[in-house]
Design an enzyme around this catalytic site. Structure first.
Site, mmCIF file in Angstrom:
data_model
loop_
_atom_site.group_PDB
_atom_site.id
_atom_site.type_symbol
_atom_site.label_atom_id
_atom_site.label_comp_id
_atom_site.label_asym_id
_atom_site.label_seq_id
_atom_site.Cartn_x
_atom_site.Cartn_y
_atom_site.Cartn_z
ATOM 1 N N VAL A 11 -44.378 18.607 -36.346
ATOM 2 C CA VAL A 11 -43.146 19.379 -36.112
ATOM 3 C C VAL A 11 -42.022 18.468 -35.607
ATOM 4 O O VAL A 11 -40.880 18.561 -36.064
ATOM 5 C CB VAL A 11 -43.408 20.543 -35.123
ATOM 6 C CG1 VAL A 11 -42.143 21.399 -34.997
ATOM 7 C CG2 VAL A 11 -44.567 21.404 -35.600
ATOM 8 N N LYS A 15 -50.129 33.979 -29.482
ATOM 9 C CA LYS A 15 -48.839 34.446 -30.016
ATOM 10 C C LYS A 15 -48.639 35.926 -29.674
ATOM 11 O O LYS A 15 -47.517 36.346 -29.338
ATOM 12 C CB LYS A 15 -48.802 34.231 -31.526
ATOM 13 C CG LYS A 15 -48.895 32.763 -31.926
ATOM 14 C CD LYS A 15 -49.168 32.632 -33.418
ATOM 15 C CE LYS A 15 -49.409 31.194 -33.827
ATOM 16 N NZ LYS A 15 -49.936 31.065 -35.196
HETATM 17 N N1 LIG Z 1 -47.900 22.241 -36.967
HETATM 18 C C1 LIG Z 1 -47.430 23.474 -37.087
HETATM 19 O O1 LIG Z 1 -47.323 24.015 -38.200
HETATM 20 C C2 LIG Z 1 -46.966 24.227 -35.872
HETATM 21 C C3 LIG Z 1 -46.469 25.537 -36.024
HETATM 22 C C4 LIG Z 1 -45.996 26.218 -34.908
HETATM 23 C C5 LIG Z 1 -46.055 25.628 -33.670
HETATM 24 N N2 LIG Z 1 -46.586 24.367 -33.548
HETATM 25 C C6 LIG Z 1 -46.651 23.787 -32.206
HETATM 26 O O2 LIG Z 1 -45.841 22.624 -32.165
HETATM 27 C C7 LIG Z 1 -46.409 21.682 -31.264
HETATM 28 C C8 LIG Z 1 -46.593 20.358 -31.989
HETATM 29 O O3 LIG Z 1 -47.503 20.563 -33.057
HETATM 30 P P1 LIG Z 1 -47.719 19.453 -34.192
HETATM 31 O O4 LIG Z 1 -48.434 20.149 -35.294
HETATM 32 O O5 LIG Z 1 -46.462 18.750 -34.471
HETATM 33 O O6 LIG Z 1 -48.739 18.474 -33.449
HETATM 34 P P2 LIG Z 1 -49.049 16.954 -33.816
HETATM 35 O O7 LIG Z 1 -48.821 16.709 -35.262
HETATM 36 O O8 LIG Z 1 -50.369 16.634 -33.235
HETATM 37 O O9 LIG Z 1 -47.911 16.170 -33.030
HETATM 38 C C9 LIG Z 1 -47.921 15.968 -31.649
HETATM 39 C C10 LIG Z 1 -47.375 14.586 -31.420
HETATM 40 O O10 LIG Z 1 -47.168 14.410 -30.032
HETATM 41 C C11 LIG Z 1 -47.657 13.102 -29.679
HETATM 42 N N3 LIG Z 1 -48.035 13.121 -28.276
HETATM 43 C C12 LIG Z 1 -49.108 13.689 -27.699
HETATM 44 N N4 LIG Z 1 -49.084 13.494 -26.372
HETATM 45 C C13 LIG Z 1 -47.983 12.784 -26.109
HETATM 46 C C14 LIG Z 1 -47.411 12.274 -24.933
HETATM 47 N N5 LIG Z 1 -47.985 12.431 -23.735
HETATM 48 N N6 LIG Z 1 -46.248 11.572 -25.020
HETATM 49 C C15 LIG Z 1 -45.654 11.383 -26.222
HETATM 50 N N7 LIG Z 1 -46.144 11.862 -27.390
HETATM 51 C C16 LIG Z 1 -47.294 12.548 -27.323
HETATM 52 C C17 LIG Z 1 -48.834 12.874 -30.603
HETATM 53 O O11 LIG Z 1 -49.090 11.512 -30.697
HETATM 54 P P3 LIG Z 1 -50.424 10.964 -31.438
HETATM 55 O O12 LIG Z 1 -50.143 11.191 -32.905
HETATM 56 O O13 LIG Z 1 -50.486 9.542 -31.083
HETATM 57 O O14 LIG Z 1 -51.556 11.796 -30.920
HETATM 58 C C18 LIG Z 1 -48.323 13.486 -31.894
HETATM 59 O O15 LIG Z 1 -47.611 12.556 -32.659
HETATM 60 C C19 LIG Z 1 -47.708 22.302 -30.755
HETATM 61 O O16 LIG Z 1 -47.478 22.920 -29.519
HETATM 62 C C20 LIG Z 1 -48.033 23.331 -31.821
HETATM 63 O O17 LIG Z 1 -48.781 24.418 -31.313
HETATM 64 C C21 LIG Z 1 -47.031 23.661 -34.615
#
Ligand SMILES: NC(=O)c1ccc[n+]([C@@H]2O[C@H](COP(=O)([O-])OP(=O)(O)OC[C@H]3O[C@@H](n4cnc5c(N)ncnc54)[C@H](OP(=O)(O)O)[C@@H]3O)[C@@H](O)[C@H]2O)c1
Length: 435
Positions: free
Chosen positions: A16, A207
Site C-alpha cells: 500500500v 473491519k
Molecule cells: N494490502 C492490502 O490490500 C491492504 C488493504 C487494506 C488495508 N491494508 C493495510 O495496510 C497496511 C499495510 O499493508 P501492506 O499490504 O502494504 O503490507 P506490506 O506489503 O507488508 O508493507 C508493509 C511495509 O512496512 C515495512 N515495515 C514494517 N515494519 C516497519 C518499521 N518498523 N519501520 C519501517 N517500515 C516497516 C515492511 O518492510 P519489510 O518489507 O522489510 O518487512 C513493508 O515494506 C496494513 O495495516 C494492512 O492491513 C492493506
C-alpha cells in the site's frame, strides 16, 4: 497559481505504501488542480533501503527509524502503512503527541487499540483518518461518517474479506474443496502466506468492529466480537445452500436492537440468491447499509490490492491536508449515542440452516422436529437432497431451514438432538440472513 504545500511522512513502503508513493507521483498535478494542495513526501521510513530505492525514493528521504518521520519538523501528515499492532501503535501515538495529522489503513490496530488512539487524538486535537482500513478501495468510512450522518443505522451487512469470498466463490462455481480453493487463492496471490486472519474471520471482524463503532458511537471492544471463519465449511453445505436458493458468504453483520444493544458478528451465512450481496463474487467486497431515512444503499468494489487501497489512502491524505490547512481538529471518531453494550451472542436472533448426519431409519425426522418444537423453534423447510458423492452407505443427511430463534435456544435444542443415538456427527448449523 501554486497550491499550498503540505508534506507527508510515510512509514512503510510495501504494497500500500508503495502504491501511495507511485500514485501520488502520477497524479500529483491532478490532485493539486482539484484540491489546491501540493502534496510531497519528504520522509519515508522503511526496513529495507534496497527495496525502497526501487521506487525511486531519493536516498536522503529514506530512514530506517520511524521516529525520524513522526518527529520531523518537515512533516505535516504521518501515514502509517507498516501494518501489525505494537510498533504501529507506538508510531501513531507518537505522531499524535507531536501534533501530526494521522492517516492509517491498519484495521487490526484500530480494532484492537482504536479506543486509546481516538481518546488521545481527541485530547490532542489531532485528526486520524482510516478509510483504507475497511474494504480497501471502497469509500465506506466516508459514506458512514459523512454521507449517512443524518441516519440512524439500522443494519450493516458486509462481505469484507476478499480472500474468503474468492474461496467461497470457487467452492460454489467450480466445486473445489476448501483446501483446493485456498491453495488456488494462495497461488494467485490473493491469500497471505499465512491466511489465518482471512479464513478464521478475524480480518473481517476487525473491519466490522470499526464499522460498528462509527455507526453506533462507542468503540467496540475486540473481546465482544463474535467470529466464525470459513475454515470449517464443507462443500456439501455449499451445494445444499445452492439447491435451497442461497449463496454462502462470509458475512459481517452489525445492528442494534430497541434497547440499544448492538450485535457485531462475522460468520459464514446463507444469503437469498435474489439479494444483490449473493452475487458479489471473487475477491470483490460489498457493504449494504440500512439507514432509517436512506433505506438500503450498497457500496461495492475492490476490497484490497495496491492501487484500490492506496486510492483510499490518498483520499485520506487530501482530507488530512485540508485539516492541516484549515486547522480542523476533530479526532476522526467522536464517541456519541447511548449504544455501547454488545449483545451476548446467545441473545441474537436468526433463521438457521441445519445439516444433520443420521443413520437411515424411520422416525428420524419426527424425532428431530419434536425436539425443535419443544424449544419453540419452527421448521420452514426440510430436505434430504444429497449431492451423490456425499452419501455413504447406511448414512443420510437431512437438512432443515428453521424459522428465527434465539441462538442460545437453538444451541440447547442442538445439544438434545446430538444426544439421539441416530445422530452420528455434530450438527452443522449456519445462519440464514434475510437482509
Ligand atoms: N494490502 C492490502 O490490500 C491492504 C488493504 C487494506 C488495508 N491494508 C493495510 O495496510 C497496511 C499495510 O499493508 P501492506 O499490504 O502494504 O503490507 P506490506 O506489503 O507488508 O508493507 C508493509 C511495509 O512496512 C515495512 N515495515 C514494517 N515494519 C516497519 C518499521 N518498523 N519501520 C519501517 N517500515 C516497516 C515492511 O518492510 P519489510 O518489507 O522489510 O518487512 C513493508 O515494506 C496494513 O495495516 C494492512 O492491513 C492493506
Amino acid at each position: 497559481m501554486a497550491g499550498k504545500h503540505i508534506k507527508i511522512g510515510l512509514a512503510g513502503l510495501g504494497t500500500v505504501g508503495g502504491g501511495l508513493w507511485s500514485n501520488l507521483e502520477r497524479n500529483r498535478d491532478l490532485i493539486e488542480s482539484r484540491s489546491g494542495i501540493r502534496l510531497t513526501i519528504p520522509m519515508v521510513a522503511v526496513r529495507d533501503m534496497a527495496k525502497a530505492k526501487a521506487f525511486g525514493v531519493p536516498a536522503d528521504s529514506l530512514t530506517t527509524n520511524w521516529q525520524d518521520v513522526t518527529r520531523s519538523e518537515d512533516v505535516d501528515i504521518v501515514v502509517e502503512l507498516i501494518g501489525g499492532v505494537d510498533t504501529a501503535y507506538d508510531l501513531v501515538m507518537d505522531a499524535i503527541d507531536q501534533g501530526k495529522v494521522v492517516v492509517t489503513g491498519n484495521k487490526a490496530l484500530l480494532a484492537e487499540r482504536g479506543a486509546e488512539i481516538f481518546k488521545r487524538a481527541g485530547e490532542k486535537g489531532v485528526p486520524v483518518f482510516y478509510e483504507a482500513a475497511v474494504a480497501g478501495g471502497i469509500p465506506i468510512i466516508k459514506a458512514l461518517r459523512e454521507s449517512l450522518i443524518g441516519n440512524h443505522v439500522t443494519g450493516i451487512y458486509g462481505i469484507i474479506n476478499g480472500t474468503s469470498n474468492y474461496i467461497l466463490t470457487r467452492m460454489t462455481d467450480a466445486g473445489l474443496s476448501f483446501a483446493d480453493a485456498l491453495k488456488e487463492a494462495s497461488d494467485l496471490g490473493y491469500a497471505e502466506a499465512d491466511p489465518y486472519l482471512d479464513i478464521s474471520g478475524w480480518d473481517a471482524a476487525h473491519k466490522a468492529a470499526i464499522l460498528a463503532s462509527i455507526a453506533y458511537g462507542s468503540w467496540v471492544s475486540i473481546e465482544d466480537l463474535h467470529v466464525e471463519g470459513i475454515d470449517g465449511l464443507s462443500l456439501s453445505d455449499v451445494h445444499y445452500a445452492e439447491r435451497l436458493g442461497y449463496a454462502i458468504k462470509l458475512l459481517s453483520v452489525v445492528k442494534a436492537d430497541d434497547e440499544g444493544r448492538i450485535e457485531v458478528r462475522t460468520q459464514p451465512s446463507l444469503i437469498p440468491n435474489e439479494h444483490i450481496l449473493a452475487s458479489v463474487s471473487g475477491v470483490f467486497n460489498a457493504v449494504a447499509v440500512h439507514g432509517d431515512s436512506s433505506g438500503e444503499s450498497l457500496y461495492y468494489g475492490s476490497g484490497a490490492g495496491q492501487d484500490p487501497t492506496s486510492s483510499s489512502v490518498l483520499a485520506d491524505v487530501v482530507d488530512a491536508a485540508y485539516a492541516v490547512d484549515t486547522h480542523q481538529r476533530g479526532p476522526g471518531f467522536v464517541p456519541h449515542g447511548h449504544y455501547g453494550e454488545v449483545k451476548p451472542i446467545e441473545d441474537t436472533v436468526s433463521e438457521y440452516y441445519l445439516r444433520i448426519t443420521v443413520t437411515d431409519q424411520p422416525g428420524v425426522i419426527a424425532g428431530i422436529s419434536t425436539a425443535l418444537a419443544a424449544h419453540g423453534i419452527g421448521i420452514r423447510a426440510t430436505s434430504s437432497l444429497k449431492p451423490g458423492e456425499m452419501k455413504e452407505a447406511g448414512f443420510d443427511e437431512v437438512i432443515f431451514v428453521l424459522h428465527a430463534s434465539r441462538y442460545g435456544t437453538l444451541l440447547a435444542a442442538l445439544k438434545e438432538i446430538e444426544a439421539f443415538d441416530y445422530v452420528t456427527a455434530p450438527v452443522v448449523h449456519l445462519r440464514v440472513e434475510q437482509l
